[in-house]
Design an enzyme around this catalytic site. Sequence first.
Site, PDB file in Angstrom:
ATOM      1  N   SER A 128       0.748  -1.130   0.020  1.00 33.81           N
ATOM      2  CA  SER A 128       0.110  -0.047  -0.079  1.00 33.81           C
ATOM      3  C   SER A 128       0.864   1.306   0.058  1.00 33.81           C
ATOM      4  O   SER A 128       2.049   1.066   0.416  1.00 33.81           O
ATOM      5  CB  SER A 128      -0.885  -0.070   1.423  1.00 33.81           C
ATOM      6  OG  SER A 128      -1.575   1.385   1.330  1.00 33.81           O
ATOM      7  N   TYR A 155      -1.560  -1.177  10.913  1.00 34.74           N
ATOM      8  CA  TYR A 155      -1.740  -1.740   9.666  1.00 34.74           C
ATOM      9  C   TYR A 155      -0.743  -1.430   8.686  1.00 34.74           C
ATOM     10  O   TYR A 155      -0.236  -2.287   8.069  1.00 34.74           O
ATOM     11  CB  TYR A 155      -3.314  -1.377   9.213  1.00 34.74           C
ATOM     12  CG  TYR A 155      -3.436  -1.115   7.562  1.00 34.74           C
ATOM     13  CD1 TYR A 155      -3.272  -0.282   6.953  1.00 34.74           C
ATOM     14  CD2 TYR A 155      -3.638  -2.480   6.983  1.00 34.74           C
ATOM     15  CE1 TYR A 155      -3.280  -0.308   5.547  1.00 34.74           C
ATOM     16  CE2 TYR A 155      -3.609  -2.686   5.778  1.00 34.74           C
ATOM     17  CZ  TYR A 155      -3.341  -1.401   4.642  1.00 34.74           C
ATOM     18  OH  TYR A 155      -3.666  -1.614   3.568  1.00 34.74           O
ATOM     19  N   LYS A 159       2.276  -3.639   6.685  1.00 35.12           N
ATOM     20  CA  LYS A 159       2.963  -3.453   5.241  1.00 35.12           C
ATOM     21  C   LYS A 159       4.268  -3.429   4.876  1.00 35.12           C
ATOM     22  O   LYS A 159       4.985  -4.128   4.187  1.00 35.12           O
ATOM     23  CB  LYS A 159       1.998  -2.521   4.388  1.00 35.12           C
ATOM     24  CG  LYS A 159       0.572  -2.823   4.247  1.00 35.12           C
ATOM     25  CD  LYS A 159       0.181  -4.053   3.393  1.00 35.12           C
ATOM     26  CE  LYS A 159      -1.129  -4.366   3.381  1.00 35.12           C
ATOM     27  NZ  LYS A 159      -1.634  -5.738   2.868  1.00 35.12           N
TER      28      LYS A 159
END
Length: 347
Positions: A128, A155, A159
């Site tokens: 992302s 979150y 990644k």
Amino acid sequence: MKKGKILVAGGMGYIGSHTAVELINAGYEVLIIDDLSNSNADVLDGIEKITGTRPVFVQQDLKDKEATRAILKANPGVDGVILFAAYKAVGESVREPLKYYRNNIVTLINQLELMAELGIKGIVFSSSCTVYGQPDVSHLPVTEKAPIQPALSPYGNTKQINEEIIRDTIHAGAPFKSIILRYFNPIGAHPSAEIGELPNGVPQNLIPYLTQTAIGIRKELSVFGDDYHTPDGSCIRDYINVVDLAKAHVVAMDRMLENRSDEPVEIFNLGTGHGVSVLELIQTFEKATDVKVPYRVVGRREGDIEQVWANPEKANKVLGWKAEVSLADTLRSAWNWQKRLRERGIQ
Ligand code: WQD
């Protein structure tokens, strides 16, 4: 004759299901493993309606390595993996970090160990633009060389950590390759309106909340701030059509399985290259659908970055991929999907 067999881990989700469709359209055989924690089994009907093919689907938590191994042994011949399976709600990750670290990292580690064990040649990893944080405005549009900034949420940190795990594992000699795809903001639905984004509960992301407001499920859309240093004061993002995004995964898998690159790990930004503000997006939706969206500007949302959009030149030139669908057509597809959900009595 099939081009190959791909495990789509998390393939019943929003981006995973659209990618399963494009893989089948491109001639791949698809195996889906998904724990259905953020999706439901009737997505498989949608994939079949669109492609005429019903992929093999096994419901399984990918944190269970033994069970995942058994599924791969029962479905031999997987050439590549596309790993979507991850929790992805930014706010929830702040409230429950260990749930996110365990799920998103153990899932990847299991996949990498099973790939080496079972001779699977490549992994496309769903990453992302959140890894860039708020790029320096002078560095916009952002390229793959932009500095990785400290994550703003667990979150986003998963990644970053997962990208590093992939790089370190392959650097240590793992017998497979990887292509890491950094998504900007995926939106919209398949033009057939057979599959689309199905958020659980109150949508956190802009587009599902906007279409639920447009259809009357929500009273009004809150615009989180119009006092940013942007032309109209609202935040800017790079909204990319989900089918365009899915097609990039097919091109990446082709590239890896055909050994077209000497680099064992490649990273690509997937965006349109155009920044669009929240207020511009609302206006574009209203013009594209002739549907008014009641909204109110409220305070900023904690953790939001001000503005980010992609420089997609590397994906354009090296992958030979480019975002094709216009923002207006993409927003129309989101609206058609919302209307289909209403027809089915789902929302
Ligand atoms: C977009 C813009 C909000 C809702 C996150 C993750 C990213 C990816 C996509 C998983 C922002 C504004 C939103 C609303 C609003 N996640 N907004 N009212 O935060 O850019 O990205 O989701 O793959 O990794 O970080 O997406 O859709 O939540 O917000 O004004 O009700 O819309 O402030 O400017 P975001 P978003």
